[in-house]
Design a protein around this motif. Structure first.
Motif, short mmCIF file in Angstrom:
data_model
loop_
_atom_site.label_atom_id
_atom_site.label_comp_id
_atom_site.label_asym_id
_atom_site.label_seq_id
_atom_site.Cartn_x
_atom_site.Cartn_y
_atom_site.Cartn_z
N UNK A 34 106.95 -1.45 64.72
CA UNK A 34 105.80 -2.25 64.29
C UNK A 34 104.53 -1.85 65.05
N UNK A 35 104.70 -1.50 66.34
CA UNK A 35 103.55 -1.04 67.13
C UNK A 35 103.09 0.33 66.65
N UNK A 36 104.07 1.19 66.31
CA UNK A 36 103.73 2.52 65.79
C UNK A 36 102.93 2.40 64.50
N UNK A 37 103.40 1.50 63.62
CA UNK A 37 102.69 1.29 62.35
C UNK A 37 101.28 0.75 62.60
N UNK A 38 101.16 -0.13 63.60
CA UNK A 38 99.84 -0.69 63.93
C UNK A 38 98.93 0.38 64.50
N UNK A 39 99.47 1.25 65.35
CA UNK A 39 98.68 2.34 65.93
C UNK A 39 98.22 3.32 64.84
N UNK A 40 99.13 3.63 63.92
CA UNK A 40 98.77 4.54 62.82
C UNK A 40 97.69 3.92 61.94
N UNK A 41 97.81 2.62 61.72
CA UNK A 41 96.81 1.91 60.91
C UNK A 41 95.45 1.95 61.61
N UNK A 42 95.47 1.75 62.93
CA UNK A 42 94.22 1.76 63.70
C UNK A 42 93.58 3.15 63.67
N UNK A 44 93.95 5.39 61.31
CA UNK A 44 93.42 5.59 59.96
C UNK A 44 92.10 4.85 59.79
N UNK A 45 92.04 3.64 60.31
CA UNK A 45 90.80 2.85 60.24
C UNK A 45 89.67 3.56 60.97
N UNK A 46 89.98 4.14 62.11
CA UNK A 46 88.96 4.86 62.87
C UNK A 46 88.44 6.06 62.09
N UNK A 47 89.37 6.80 61.45
CA UNK A 47 88.97 7.95 60.66
C UNK A 47 88.16 7.53 59.45
N UNK A 48 88.58 6.43 58.82
CA UNK A 48 87.84 5.91 57.66
C UNK A 48 86.42 5.51 58.05
N UNK A 49 86.30 4.87 59.21
CA UNK A 49 84.98 4.45 59.68
C UNK A 49 84.08 5.67 59.90
N UNK A 50 84.67 6.73 60.48
CA UNK A 50 83.89 7.95 60.72
C UNK A 50 83.49 8.61 59.39
N UNK A 51 84.45 8.67 58.45
CA UNK A 51 84.16 9.26 57.14
C UNK A 51 83.11 8.43 56.39
N UNK A 52 83.22 7.12 56.52
CA UNK A 52 82.26 6.23 55.85
C UNK A 52 80.85 6.47 56.39
N UNK A 53 80.74 6.54 57.72
CA UNK A 53 79.43 6.75 58.35
C UNK A 53 78.82 8.08 57.91
N UNK A 54 79.65 9.13 57.86
CA UNK A 54 79.17 10.46 57.45
C UNK A 54 78.69 10.45 56.01
N UNK A 55 79.53 9.89 55.12
CA UNK A 55 79.17 9.85 53.71
C UNK A 55 77.99 8.92 53.44
N UNK A 56 77.88 7.84 54.22
CA UNK A 56 76.74 6.92 54.07
C UNK A 56 75.45 7.63 54.45
N UNK A 57 75.49 8.40 55.53
CA UNK A 57 74.31 9.17 55.94
C UNK A 57 73.94 10.20 54.87
N UNK A 58 74.96 10.87 54.34
CA UNK A 58 74.72 11.87 53.29
C UNK A 58 74.13 11.21 52.05
N UNK A 59 74.63 10.02 51.72
CA UNK A 59 74.12 9.30 50.55
C UNK A 59 72.65 8.91 50.74
#
Length: 243
Positions: A34-42, A44-59
């Protein structure tokens, strides 16, 4: 040979079983799926946040480019209309000036066409980025909600193991209290050196600690020692109990 009554040997064997169980529980506690799944989720969330910020700037960059092009097209079109108005006003009679004006109008039309092509590409880019930003935002919201579920599952699993650990440690405390202090010290030091397993049972001719067979002579020595206390495995040096 280490002096130990049959009762002390059994208590020591019980202590070894408890220590093994505690070690296994501690390992489970430190490696909760359960901790492993939580860490993987975190992660992924961090990567999504980075991708969102990059794409938002590009937009935002693409949207600024779109506005700039739209304004430039509007300016070029206004100038073309103005020049055509002058050309058809009848106020200009010089053929040379009219020729220059026609060339200017043609250049403005060409410029507008180029700008419109560029604008189309930018608008397609804006549309693509808008979709990407929206998708990333939705995915981030989805996984943020899932993080609460994963945290709850992790906490429930940890609480269950912690309760079992507390019971086993309390049981160990009781059992250890009934073992001779010197014998307990020998067991503890050996357990630290042997990866948590200091005591093993003799299974036929095999040591359950290292899973190696004893020779006939070694086996006889262990059985003789068992009559007075604890022998040791000649292969791994663990304490041996003959059941």
């Amino acid at each position: 040979m280490i002096p130990a009554t049959r009762e002390e040997q059994q208590r020591l064997l019980e202590l070894q079983h408890l220590d093994t169980a505690i070690h296994q529980l501690e390992h489970r506690r430190a490696h909760l799926p359960e901790q492993k799944a939580l860490d993987e989720n975190a992660a992924t969330l961090q990567q999504l946040a980075a991708d969102y910020a990059t794409n938002k700037d590009d937009l935002e960059t693409a949207e600024r480019a779109q506005r700039r092009l739209e304004e430039e097209i509007s300016t070029v079109e206004a100038r073309r209309k103005s020049e055509e108005g002058r050309m058809y006003s009848g106020l200009i009679t010089s053929e040379k000036e009219l020729g220059a004006l026609r060339n200017e109008i043609a250049a403005l039309r060409a410029r507008k066409s180029d700008l419109e092509d560029e604008l189309l590409e930018v608008m397609e880019r804006v549309e693509e980025l808008t979709g990407m930003v929206g998708s990333l935002r939705s995915r981030h919201e989805e996984l943020s909600g899932k993080a609460d579920e994963l945290t709850k599952a992790r906490d429930e699993a940890a609480t269950e193991i912690d309760a079992e650990l507390a019971a086993r440690r309390a049981e160990r405390h009781t059992v250890a209290g009934d073992v001779d202090a010197e014998l307990l010290d020998t067991y503890t030091r050996l357990r630290d050196r042997k990866g948590g397993v200091a005591l093993a049972a003799l299974d036929g001719r095999t040591c359950s600690g290292c899973r190696l067979e004893l020779t006939a002579i070694e086996l006889e020595e262990v059985r003789e020692a068992a009559a007075r206390g604890l022998g040791k495995c000649a292969q791994c040096d663990r304490l041996l109990i003959v059941t």
